[in-house]
Design a protein around this motif. Structure first.
Motif, PDB file in Angstrom:
ATOM      1  N   ARG A  20      47.044  70.720 -22.087  1.00 44.32           N
ATOM      2  CA  ARG A  20      46.125  71.281 -23.085  1.00 44.32           C
ATOM      3  C   ARG A  20      46.822  71.356 -24.444  1.00 44.32           C
ATOM      4  O   ARG A  20      46.966  72.423 -25.035  1.00 44.32           O
ATOM      5  N   CYS A  21      47.267  70.201 -24.936  1.00 39.50           N
ATOM      6  CA  CYS A  21      47.953  70.153 -26.230  1.00 39.50           C
ATOM      7  C   CYS A  21      47.015  70.649 -27.331  1.00 39.50           C
ATOM      8  O   CYS A  21      45.837  70.303 -27.353  1.00 39.50           O
ATOM      9  N   SER A  22      47.558  71.418 -28.254  1.00 43.36           N
ATOM     10  CA  SER A  22      46.731  72.093 -29.246  1.00 43.36           C
ATOM     11  C   SER A  22      46.053  71.150 -30.227  1.00 43.36           C
ATOM     12  O   SER A  22      45.034  71.498 -30.824  1.00 43.36           O
ATOM     13  N   PHE A  23      46.631  69.950 -30.419  1.00 46.74           N
ATOM     14  CA  PHE A  23      46.046  69.012 -31.383  1.00 46.74           C
ATOM     15  C   PHE A  23      45.004  68.108 -30.740  1.00 46.74           C
ATOM     16  O   PHE A  23      44.337  67.338 -31.432  1.00 46.74           O
ATOM     17  N   CYS A  24      44.839  68.184 -29.421  1.00 45.35           N
ATOM     18  CA  CYS A  24      44.045  67.218 -28.666  1.00 45.35           C
ATOM     19  C   CYS A  24      42.838  67.896 -28.034  1.00 45.35           C
ATOM     20  O   CYS A  24      42.757  69.121 -27.944  1.00 45.35           O
ATOM     21  N   ILE A  25      41.864  67.085 -27.590  1.00 39.71           N
ATOM     22  CA  ILE A  25      40.686  67.633 -26.922  1.00 39.71           C
ATOM     23  C   ILE A  25      40.534  67.101 -25.497  1.00 39.71           C
ATOM     24  O   ILE A  25      39.604  67.459 -24.791  1.00 39.71           O
ATOM     25  N   TRP A  26      41.485  66.249 -25.051  1.00 40.54           N
ATOM     26  CA  TRP A  26      41.375  65.673 -23.713  1.00 40.54           C
ATOM     27  C   TRP A  26      41.385  66.750 -22.637  1.00 40.54           C
ATOM     28  O   TRP A  26      40.739  66.618 -21.597  1.00 40.54           O
ATOM     29  N   GLY A  27      42.159  67.810 -22.835  1.00 38.97           N
ATOM     30  CA  GLY A  27      42.277  68.840 -21.814  1.00 38.97           C
ATOM     31  C   GLY A  27      41.239  69.937 -21.914  1.00 38.97           C
ATOM     32  O   GLY A  27      41.309  70.919 -21.179  1.00 38.97           O
ATOM     33  N   GLU A  28      40.248  69.768 -22.808  1.00 43.73           N
ATOM     34  CA  GLU A  28      39.254  70.812 -23.009  1.00 43.73           C
ATOM     35  C   GLU A  28      38.144  70.785 -21.958  1.00 43.73           C
ATOM     36  O   GLU A  28      37.360  71.722 -21.862  1.00 43.73           O
ATOM     37  N   SER A  29      38.054  69.691 -21.195  1.00 43.66           N
ATOM     38  CA  SER A  29      36.950  69.580 -20.230  1.00 43.66           C
ATOM     39  C   SER A  29      37.365  70.088 -18.857  1.00 43.66           C
ATOM     40  O   SER A  29      38.378  70.777 -18.707  1.00 43.66           O
ATOM     41  N   LYS A  30      36.630  69.694 -17.835  1.00 43.04           N
ATOM     42  CA  LYS A  30      36.733  70.288 -16.496  1.00 43.04           C
ATOM     43  C   LYS A  30      37.911  69.722 -15.705  1.00 43.04           C
ATOM     44  O   LYS A  30      37.737  68.996 -14.722  1.00 43.04           O
ATOM     45  N   GLY A  31      39.134  70.012 -16.101  1.00 42.75           N
ATOM     46  CA  GLY A  31      40.290  69.550 -15.354  1.00 42.75           C
ATOM     47  C   GLY A  31      40.358  68.037 -15.280  1.00 42.75           C
ATOM     48  O   GLY A  31      39.850  67.326 -16.141  1.00 42.75           O
ATOM     49  N   VAL A  32      40.982  67.535 -14.227  1.00 42.41           N
ATOM     50  CA  VAL A  32      41.118  66.094 -14.022  1.00 42.41           C
ATOM     51  C   VAL A  32      40.303  65.711 -12.795  1.00 42.41           C
ATOM     52  O   VAL A  32      40.455  66.300 -11.719  1.00 42.41           O
ATOM     53  N   ARG A  33      39.442  64.707 -12.950  1.00 44.28           N
ATOM     54  CA  ARG A  33      38.651  64.176 -11.847  1.00 44.28           C
ATOM     55  C   ARG A  33      38.935  62.684 -11.739  1.00 44.28           C
ATOM     56  O   ARG A  33      38.905  61.979 -12.739  1.00 44.28           O
ATOM     57  N   GLU A  34      39.186  62.229 -10.535  1.00 42.34           N
ATOM     58  CA  GLU A  34      39.598  60.837 -10.335  1.00 42.34           C
ATOM     59  C   GLU A  34      38.497  60.038  -9.644  1.00 42.34           C
ATOM     60  O   GLU A  34      37.771  60.556  -8.792  1.00 42.34           O
TER      61      GLU A  34
END
Length: 688
Positions: A246-260
């Motif tokens: 959940r890096c502060s400059f990024c939005i990749w980690g803002e959603s529902k965890g990791v789904r594969e």
């Protein structure tokens, strides 16, 4: 100028319109401009998921337009008129735009033009740009999108279409959307006219959070028959969605965890993509190698196809977390690079400063990063990019220079330096006041100043960062040779050399060389700094140090010529020279020579190969050996060219030169034509 009465009537009625009304059928256009591909996985996922619902499959027509983001004003004009004619032809009820930081300015222009000509058409914005504070900004300032969709959109898009068709679910029950509602009725949304007028009874409204798909395998695969894949296309691909960090400059980690996606599906999809002989694949996973064994298996699929010749080398980009690469994954990556020289691995360092690392929630340990780097082969390192960001909270000029020096000590293929952008919906957007961040509210949201960098300092570090990326990429070997003589030249290291260059050249001359517009060569930066660097080295560094040894100067001169030629090929390509009607089998073919030649007293190619992965290079290790070098290019994607060089014999150089001057002399190339075609020196005339 008077407006025709009919147009006035249309505009007036639409300016007060609200809602959409039930539709027996819907005609939906979807538009995506991607930087890395001329296809759109996002749009394909929306369509394939929506079509699972019978009412949508039977009553909604989808037409997609996917293209490369316009890279010049001329490209923009062509795309704008294409879109307008596209709408005139199809008369879409709804047009959806996939919005990103790199395309939003053109998307806004296109959407406004659509509204001016067809104000009754509902415009929907979605994509990663449509988040956080930017959503109300769109309605308040831009006034061309009727509905904005935040976060993942498969469920939201399906529910919106059902609402447009039959009114169920109610609009206010569709999660993850924003619009201007009619006061007292959240189920009726305002449709903007071409003037952007908003009646007094319209209020900004956001619905509840979007429903996210628990199992993304429920999305029908667009790669397995649901979509007709183009041969030779540039594809975006994701094997997983989300990011564990959940890096502060990024939005990749803002959603529902990791789904594969299930591995069986991934294998089948990649087999089909590779069967369509892609020109480019970009993996979009937030952290591709989060699970190392899985990442290795995915790359092995590519290796297997390349190894047995089922697919030819293609441009490939992957972003990985360096610290979690293990020996097995490094081995597979190394074989992939050996089979496909067009592979690029990108690693995000961002900052080597502990304070910045803490504030951006991205822990950094120098010894761990360096140990992981050393696990890579020299060839793999020479295909790797390290990214760093300046303007981060916690970093001033000194900290960024230390980051740059750390990057340099690893000797990657490239060092990329970017000014921090405050992405909508990111943690840094929420912390802007706390860190005294002032930034552009409009895209691309770059930072002007922070608690650690004032406006003047940001202007200097912008110049410094540009010079770091440009000079290391185009003249990295020359710089490495100079730094082995740093004591004689009075240099303190890589950042000291670049600082000295920046202070000598001045901000205007450096930033004046930045590429114009959003062109493909922007990925390579400009090469105008070459002339400045040569003058700086000869007239300042060497002259002031009294270093006039001809053995050193001549080697530096030829090495510099080599690097300049490589840079010119990367940015401008190579002019073609017609070749006589010959082919490898002796029959007729429309062929052309695509090569630039250089003669050197020194064996530069062998010198460069020996220097792979090294940060200290002795210029006197360059052997005296009469050498001819042929420069050509491999076509990448979206017009980005990959420069390639080969050492060739003097006889071969003479034959090529003769064939250029006199096409009849090209007959001498016939015996080895097939090899020249394979390595790209001879190609079909006009081919990319």
């Amino acid at each position: 100028m008077d407006m025709p009465d009919t147009m006035m009537t249309t505009r007036a009625s639409c300016s007060a319109s609200a809602g959409f009304g039930a539709k027996a059928r819907l005609n939906v256009g979807l538009v995506a401009y991607n930087w890395e591909a001329d296809t759109s996985l996002a749009l394909w996922n929306l369509v394939t998921y929506a079509r699972r619902t019978p009412a949508i499959a039977e009553r909604v027509t989808f037409i997609e337009h996917c293209a490369a983001t316009p890279k010049s004003l001329m490209d923009e004009e062509a795309q704008l008129f294409f879109l307008l004619k596209w709408q005139e032809t199809h008369q879409f009820d709804v047009i959806g735009f996939s919005c990103y930081i790199w395309n939003i300015k053109f998307v806004l222009r296109a959407a406004k033009a659509m509204k001016e000509l067809w104000p009754q058409t509902v415009i929907i914005f979605g994509g990663q740009q449509i988040r956080g504070s930017y959503i109300p900004f769109v309605f308040d300032r831009e006034r061309c999108a009727d509905i904005c969709v935040g976060n993942e959109a498969e469920v939201t898009f399906r529910d919106m279409l059902l609402n447009f068709l039959d009114g169920t679910p109610k609009l206010s029950a569709v999660g993850g959307i924003s619009y201007m509602k009619v006061a007292g009725d959240a189920d009726r949304f305002h449709i903007f006219d071409g003037f952007g007028r908003v009646p007094a009874d319209r209020l900004y409204h956001e619905t509840a959070d979007a429903t996210l798909i628990e199992d993304i395998n429920d999305i029908p695969s667009p790669y397995l028959g649901a979509i007709d894949l183009p041969m030779g296309g540039a594809f975006l691909y994701e094997a997983s969605r989300g990011c564990p960090y959940r890096c502060s400059f990024c939005i990749w980690g803002e959603s529902k965890g990791v789904r594969e996606y299930e591995m069986e599906r991934v294998e089948a999809e990649l087999h089909n993509i590779l069967a369509h002989h892609p020109s480019h694949i970009m993996f979009c996973d937030g952290t591709f190698n989060m699970r190392k064994d899985r990442a290795a298996r995915i790359l092995e699929i590519l290796v297997e196809h390349l190894r047995d010749g089922r697919v030819q080398p293609f441009s490939l980009l992957l972003e990985l977390k360096l610290e979690i690469i293990d020996d097995n994954l490094a081995r597979v990556m190394d074989e992939l690079v050996q089979l496909n020289p067009l592979v690029t691995f990108e690693f995000g360092l961002q900052s080597a400063s502990q304070e910045a690392a803490k504030l951006m929630r991205r822990p950094f340990a120098e010894d761990r990063f360096r140990k992981a780097w050393n696990r890579l082969s020299d060839q793999l390192k020479s295909s790797a990019i390290i990214d760093c960001i300046y303007g981060l909270p916690g970093d001033g000029i000194e900290q960024f220079m230390q980051t740059v020096d750390f990057c340099y000590s690893l000797s990657p293929h490239r060092i990329q330096a970017f000014r921090l952008s405050i992405l909508p919906g990111s943690e840094f957007e929420r912390q802007a006041e706390e860190h005294e961040i002032r930034y552009m509210r409009e895209p691309n949201h770059m930072v002007y100043e922070t608690k650690w960098l004032n406006l003047d300092q940001m202007a200097w570090v912008e110049t410094f960062g540009f010079a770091v990326a440009d000079l290391y990429h185009f003249h990295g070997t020359t710089i490495k040779c100079l730094l082995t003589m740093k004591d004689q030249l009075g240099l303190t290291g890589f950042s000291g050399l670049i600082k000295s260059f920046v202070d000598w050249a001045g901000r205007e001359r450096i930033l004046g060389s930045i590429y114009a517009g959003n062109r493909p060569e922007g990925r390579w930066r400009a090469i105008d700094l070459s002339k400045l660097l040569e003058r700086y080295v000869v007239n300042h560094l060497l002259a002031d140090a009294g270093m006039a040894d001809p053995a050193i100067v001549e080697r530096l001169h030829d090495l510099f010529r080599y690097e300049v030629t490589m840079g010119r090929v990367a940015v401008g390509g190579i002019a073609e020279s017609p070749l006589p009607a010959l082919s490898a089998g002796g029959g007729a073919a429309d062929l052309a020579i695509r090569v630039e030649l250089m003669h050197s007293r020194f064996n530069i190619p062998a010198f460069l190969i020996a220097a792979r992965g090294q940060s200290d290079i002795e210029i006197m290790d360059m052997d005296i050996a009469d050498s001819h070098v042929a420069f050509t290019q491999k076509a990448g994607h979206q017009g980005v060219l990959v420069p390639i060089s080969y050492r060739i014999s003097g006889r071969m150089a003479s034959l090529i030169e003769a064939a250029r001057r006199d096409t009849a002399a090209g007959a001498g190339l016939a015996p080895i034509l097939s090899k020249l075609v394979k390595i790209g020196i001879v190609a079909e005339a006009g081919s990319a």
